[in-house]
Write an enzyme that holds these catalytic residues in place. Structure first.
Site, PDB file in Angstrom:
ATOM      1  N   ASP A 403       0.876  -1.167   0.000  1.00  0.00           N
ATOM      2  CA  ASP A 403       0.000   0.000   0.000  1.00  0.00           C
ATOM      3  C   ASP A 403       0.921   1.227   0.000  1.00  0.00           C
ATOM      4  O   ASP A 403       2.053   1.166   0.491  1.00  0.00           O
ATOM      5  CB  ASP A 403      -0.875  -0.012   1.250  1.00  0.00           C
ATOM      6  CG  ASP A 403      -1.629   1.292   1.431  1.00  0.00           C
ATOM      7  OD1 ASP A 403      -2.306   1.709   0.486  1.00  0.00           O
ATOM      8  OD2 ASP A 403      -1.512   1.895   2.512  1.00  0.00           O
ATOM      9  N   THR A 405      -0.004   4.849   0.957  1.00  0.00           N
ATOM     10  CA  THR A 405      -0.200   5.806   2.045  1.00  0.00           C
ATOM     11  C   THR A 405      -0.011   5.158   3.411  1.00  0.00           C
ATOM     12  O   THR A 405      -0.705   4.211   3.761  1.00  0.00           O
ATOM     13  CB  THR A 405      -1.602   6.435   1.962  1.00  0.00           C
ATOM     14  OG1 THR A 405      -1.789   6.967   0.654  1.00  0.00           O
ATOM     15  CG2 THR A 405      -1.755   7.535   2.993  1.00  0.00           C
ATOM     16  N   THR A 555      -2.691   1.712  -4.630  1.00  0.00           N
ATOM     17  CA  THR A 555      -3.115   2.909  -3.901  1.00  0.00           C
ATOM     18  C   THR A 555      -4.427   3.451  -4.442  1.00  0.00           C
ATOM     19  O   THR A 555      -4.786   3.215  -5.599  1.00  0.00           O
ATOM     20  CB  THR A 555      -2.028   4.012  -4.000  1.00  0.00           C
ATOM     21  OG1 THR A 555      -2.480   5.180  -3.328  1.00  0.00           O
ATOM     22  CG2 THR A 555      -1.725   4.356  -5.452  1.00  0.00           C
ATOM     23  N   GLY A 556      -5.116   4.175  -3.599  1.00  0.00           N
ATOM     24  CA  GLY A 556      -6.328   4.862  -4.023  1.00  0.00           C
ATOM     25  C   GLY A 556      -6.026   6.229  -4.605  1.00  0.00           C
ATOM     26  O   GLY A 556      -6.917   6.910  -5.121  1.00  0.00           O
ATOM     27  N   LYS A 583      -8.997  -3.653  -4.613  1.00  0.00           N
ATOM     28  CA  LYS A 583      -7.679  -4.036  -4.107  1.00  0.00           C
ATOM     29  C   LYS A 583      -7.576  -5.546  -3.924  1.00  0.00           C
ATOM     30  O   LYS A 583      -6.600  -6.171  -4.332  1.00  0.00           O
ATOM     31  CB  LYS A 583      -7.385  -3.322  -2.779  1.00  0.00           C
ATOM     32  CG  LYS A 583      -6.942  -1.876  -2.953  1.00  0.00           C
ATOM     33  CD  LYS A 583      -6.408  -1.309  -1.651  1.00  0.00           C
ATOM     34  CE  LYS A 583      -5.866   0.101  -1.862  1.00  0.00           C
ATOM     35  NZ  LYS A 583      -5.267   0.654  -0.645  1.00  0.00           N
ATOM     36  N   ASP A 606      -7.070  -1.501   3.265  1.00  0.00           N
ATOM     37  CA  ASP A 606      -6.182  -2.607   2.929  1.00  0.00           C
ATOM     38  C   ASP A 606      -6.680  -3.941   3.496  1.00  0.00           C
ATOM     39  O   ASP A 606      -6.167  -4.994   3.126  1.00  0.00           O
ATOM     40  CB  ASP A 606      -4.776  -2.352   3.485  1.00  0.00           C
ATOM     41  CG  ASP A 606      -4.201  -1.032   2.995  1.00  0.00           C
ATOM     42  OD1 ASP A 606      -4.432  -0.699   1.823  1.00  0.00           O
ATOM     43  OD2 ASP A 606      -3.545  -0.339   3.786  1.00  0.00           O
TER      44      ASP A 606
END
Length: 713
Positions: A403, A405, A555-556, A583, A606
């Site tokens: 991930d 962030t 990532t978003g 995801k 996540d």
């Protein structure tokens, strides 16, 4: 300890489900028992979060905790009662050169041993029926056979059969097996609270706006579609909905992974569980319960957790074959000696020796001891193991997906670029901008002020400060009128700069946020901000690549931001603008390609991917949901610990194989000796000698496990 009022089982208050009712406190081992206690009317739950809790309980977390306590209790009681058994055993008296004989001593020895056999051995006696019912004989079958043969033979000696007592071997075998299973079960922690932690993201109450404009606080489950709700500054949004009044910035990092707060105004959609910023909002509820975004994430976590495959344990496979070998060898030994004309007592003694020497003392501890040592080593290196099987499988990983962030980056806005386009130095530019931004609570402003403090810059006095909605701010600093803000500030300051726009495009392509600084009708400079990449991330990526692993980021965030971070770190690939439901799909797609995939993350978004991955690794400072869903937890926010996970997994594998080879391999020589293959040469193992050989193998396994060492590279 208190007892569950429904099933009567003793429960640990720390692990139990607590209920306050009629001034009394009740503790339950499971949600099912609590529901039975409450009755149908009181246990109605129309909110999905409660349903999620039921799913979590189906994972038998409470049952697992009670089993750990049960093994612990049986071990200590059996161990205490073992002392008189040892004192009364003829062999122990002979070895220690003392004598304790009195009328009825063998019956006392028999009585205590019988209690230990049935009480301490009950989990194994029960286990043999379960294994045989499933047609999967394994460790429990072998343990049950071993203690039963020893008990029956010794009991026969008490009541007249010629031979020797095996009671001390019997009780110590049960003690060791109970200790081994207790250690093993404590080392295996299930992800039983993941769904509960997801549910905790939601507030317990909502501020319902009534028809006359008044506010009424109601419970979350009372919200209905179409209700209007007030969200005050800093509060969590209680449901998915649409903004009908107010403006604010929403922190959706724990939901979508987006590091930047998102501005929300009229008609914008908001997600339940996200956190409101400094403004007040009134929203119209669109989705509640099972239809809400967060509930769908809950369902994804549950589905991924249930569908995760379970690798068969090495010890169970070894025990299966050892069971077949032990039973076959014992029967062949008995029949063989009877066929050769030996008396039954001699043949039975040979069979008992074979069964005792094949007893899985060493096999029972081969895995738990390694796990106990590796768990302590891991903790010293900043790792917490929750799922043993997944941790062991980390040695086979081919790809690691990070991930962005909060994992590869710090998850906080910080200054990445300071570009002077005028006569000001970079420090002067930063100092003057920070002086103005010190008056704002905006995330961007905080990042700029923090950078100035890190550089020990002394902020100037600000006069005539004026916020310009949606564009920035202006103020007088050191006698100069300075404008700061986004591109919209150009119109307010009445300036235009081709050079500044080129720089803006260059920085924007990296997915960064831009703050322009204007003074004297001229653009003095640009400040770029982004989610700061961790210093440790590059080192982690380098070491993982040296191990031959493929690395990816998910990532978003937008594509530009993802591309910049992936490029800076040298990742093989990245997936941008991916929401939680996608995801876990990305992880599935990689797994369908035949890859063993680890997911490393820290946020609620996540959680489904962590559950779906072959190995889920959570940053410890992340949300509790990620921690509970993960197989391994990194206590520190340090991606380099992922290297440690793989290194320790490989060390675990080596020691497990060594212990299992010894715990089973020594039988190649021991079983024939115990059966009497060298009898004609006058070499024959007494049952007691067989027990000593078995004990020696256990000591070797224990010492080998303690020799595990690991130093972080």
């Amino acid at each position: 300890m208190p007892k569950d009022p429904v099933c009567g089982m003793e429960v640990n208050p720390q692990d139990a489900i607590k209920l306050e009712k009629d001034g009394k406190t009740f503790y339950f081992c499971s949600q099912n028992c609590k529901n039975k206690f409450l009755g149908k009317d009181e246990m109605k739950m129309d909110h999905k979060m409660h349903a999620a809790h039921k799913h979590a309980e189906k994972g038998h977390a409470a049952h697992h905790a009670h089993m750990v306590e049960d093994f612990k209790r049986r071990f200590w009681i059996s161990l205490i009662l073992t002392i008189p058994v040892l004192i009364l055993s003829p062999l122990i008296q002979s070895l220690l050169r003392f004598s304790l004989k009195f009328p009825g001593d063998k019956f006392i020895l028999f009585g205590i041993s019988t209690f230990i056999y049935f009480y301490g051995g009950w989990p194994f006696l029960k286990g043999i029926f379960n294994e045989l019912k499933k047609k999967q004989p394994g460790m429990m079958t072998l343990i049950a056979l071993a203690i039963t043969v020893a008990y029956v033979y010794s009991s026969g000696v008490v009541f007249g059969i010629r031979g020797k007592f095996f009671f001390w071997e019997l009780v110590t075998l049960i003690d060791i097996m109970l200790l081994g299973h207790w250690i093993e079960m404590r080392s295996v922690m299930g992800a039983s609270h993941a769904l509960e932690e997801l549910a905790r993201l939601m507030p317990s109450e909502a501020h319902l706006v009534l028809g006359d404009g008044s506010i009424k606080d109601i419970k979350l489950e009372e919200l209905k579609q179409g209700d209007r709700v007030l969200i005050k500054p800093g509060e969590k949004i209680p449901a998915d909905g649409r903004v009908i009044d107010g403006e604010s910035e929403i922190n959706e990092a724990m939901i979508t992974g987006e590091s930047k707060p998102v501005s929300k105004g009229a008609n914008d959609e908001v997600i339940g569980g996200s956190v409101n910023g400094s403004g007040s909002l009134t929203i119209e509820v669109k989705k509640t319960g099972k239809d809400s975004y967060l509930s769908q994430v809950v369902e994804l976590v549950r589905a991924a957790s249930e569908s995760k495959s379970k690798a068969q344990d090495f010890a169970n496979r070894a025990a299966f074959w050892l069971t077949l070998i032990a039973v076959t060898a014992g029967v062949v030994t008995l029949i063989g000696w009877l066929t050769l004309g030996k008396e039954f007592v001699f043949a039975l003694e040979r069979m008992v020796t074979v069964m005792v020497i094949t007893c899985p003392h060493a096999l029972g501890l081969a895995i738990p001891l390694v796990i106990a040592v590796i768990t302590a080593l891991s903790a010293q290196n900043g790792l917490l193991i929750r799922n043993r099987t997944a941790f062991e499988n980390a040695r086979n990983l081919q790809m690691i997906v990070f991930d962005k962030t909060g994992t590869l980056t710090k998850g906080e806005f910080g200054v990445s670029d300071i570009i002077s386009l005028g006569n000001w130095s970079e420090n002067d530019l930063l100092r003057k901008v920070a002086s103005i931004e010190a008056n704002s609570e905006h995330t961007i402003a905080k990042g700029i002020v923090k950078k100035a403090k890190e550089k020990n810059l002394k902020l100037s006095k600000v006069e005539k400060f004026e916020a310009i909605a949606g564009k920035g701010a202006k103020a007088q600093v050191e006698g100069e009128e300075i404008f700061v803000g986004n591109k919209g500030i150009f119109d307010i300051a009445n300036v235009k700069s081709v050079e500044a726009e080129k720089k803006m495009e260059e920085i924007a392509l990296q997915g960064k946020t831009i703050v322009f600084v204007i003074s004297g009708k001229k653009i003095q400079g640009i400040v770029g901000l982004s989610d700061i990449i961790r210093d440790e991330s590059k080192e982690a990526v380098g070491k993982l690549k040296d191990l031959g692993l493929e690395l990816a980021m998910i990532t978003g965030d937008n594509n530009a931001t993802a591309k910049y971070v992936a490029g800076e770190l040298g990742l093989d690939t990245y997936f941008a603008e991916v929401l939680p439901d996608k995801k876990s799909e990305k992880i599935k797609q990689l797994q369908r390609q035949g890859k063993k995939v680890a997911m490393v993350g820290d946020g609620v978004n996540d959680a489904p991917a962590l559950a779906q991955a072959d190995v889920g690794i959570a940053i410890g400072a992340g949300t509790d949901v990620a921690v509970e869903t993960a197989d391994v937890i990194l206590v520190k926010n340090d991606p380099r610990n992922v290297v440690d996970v793989i290194a320790l997994s490989r060390a675990t594998q080596r020691k497990m194989v060594q212990n299992l080879v010894w715990a089973t391999g020594y039988n190649i020589f021991a079983i024939p000796l115990a059966a009497g293959v060298l009898y004609k040469y006058g070499i024959i193992l007494a049952p007691a000698v067989g027990a000593l050989i078995m004990s020696l193998s256990t000591i070797i396994v224990a010492i080998n496990a303690r020799l595990i060492s690991y130093k972080r590279t």
